[in-house]
Write a protein that holds these residues in place. Sequence first.
Motif, PDB file in Angstrom:
ATOM      1  N   ARG A   1       0.779  -1.234  -0.072  1.00 43.11           N
ATOM      2  CA  ARG A   1       0.061  -0.087   0.061  1.00 43.11           C
ATOM      3  C   ARG A   1       0.694   1.181  -0.086  1.00 43.11           C
ATOM      4  NH1 ARG A   1      -5.326  -0.512   2.111  1.00 43.11           N
ATOM      5  NH2 ARG A   1      -5.270   1.301   2.730  1.00 43.11           N
ATOM      6  N   LEU A   2       0.359   2.318  -0.772  1.00 39.84           N
ATOM      7  CA  LEU A   2       1.064   3.427  -0.567  1.00 39.84           C
ATOM      8  C   LEU A   2       1.223   4.223   0.596  1.00 39.84           C
ATOM      9  CD1 LEU A   2      -0.072   5.019  -4.052  1.00 39.84           C
ATOM     10  CD2 LEU A   2       1.890   3.846  -3.602  1.00 39.84           C
ATOM     11  N   ASP A   3       0.011   4.147   1.328  1.00 43.94           N
ATOM     12  CA  ASP A   3       0.264   4.844   2.891  1.00 43.94           C
ATOM     13  C   ASP A   3       0.860   4.095   3.856  1.00 43.94           C
ATOM     14  OD1 ASP A   3      -1.490   2.744   3.015  1.00 43.94           O
ATOM     15  OD2 ASP A   3      -3.299   3.658   3.490  1.00 43.94           O
TER      16      ASP A   3
END
Length: 299
Positions: free
Chosen positions: A227-229
């Motif tokens: 995930r990017l977060d």
Amino acid sequence: MFHLDMPPTGPRSFTTQYKCYSVSMLPGNERKDVENGGKIILPPSALDQLTRLSIVYPMLFKLTNKKTNRITHCGVLEFVAEEDLVYLPYWMMQHLLLEEGDNLQVESVSLPVATFSRFQPQSPDFLDITNPKAVLENALRHFACLTTGDVVAIKYNSHIYELCVLETKPGSAVSIIECDMNVEFAPPVGYREPEHMQEKGEDMALDPEELMPQPAGFVAFRGEGNRLDGKKKKASMDKESVSPKVLYKRGIPDYDYKFGTLHFLRRSRPPPCKENPNAQDDFKAFSGEGQSLRTNKKK
């Protein structure tokens, strides 16, 4: 006017106390005909008393052990015993819980004719007999009557089998002399049904795809994403469900196979291409060049 009491005209019963002994204690030769049956030996005085009474033939008797209240019924074989003595088969002594020299009450009775009897062998060895009903019918020829609860003993092929009389009709004690009696057998004591292999059906069935090996080469979409977060991805599915399974292909059996033969399949060249089946192969048989170990002297 005087009234005289008239003697009874009906049959009178015979009731006497004797000291009992097993047949093995009888003087003289061994009496196997008494030991393997259901009849007793009484003294001659008993015959004198029975002839004076209106006894119903055949002569049947009720044997009672007053100490244990055990009873059974039997016939009489001979009147050759010593006075005040009676000789019984050994199985009858065991059933009545009698010891040598105990007192036994002998009483004459009249029993109904048997129509049905049910026996239970006391050992599974009885099932080894080829025709149990014929063996039992032959052994009962030495008996005069049967009593529910008796454990009778019969001898066959030098082996003694014990059978418990579970049921008799039309009464709990019946006469089996010149009668048409139906016989049934209950499962022997200690008998167990043979255990058969139970087919579990779908529980035992295996999916052929489970027997296939796991894929060893490249598998598309097998990696894990990020995930990017920076948060961790929730595992929504198991890895086993994500990994694809190899499809199971069932082979084609050789229906023309003959038992006892072996077939060796050898392929020296690959099959022709399906796209261009008419294309010629470059392979040519015996087209190679050989080499000689000798050196050529010609110049």
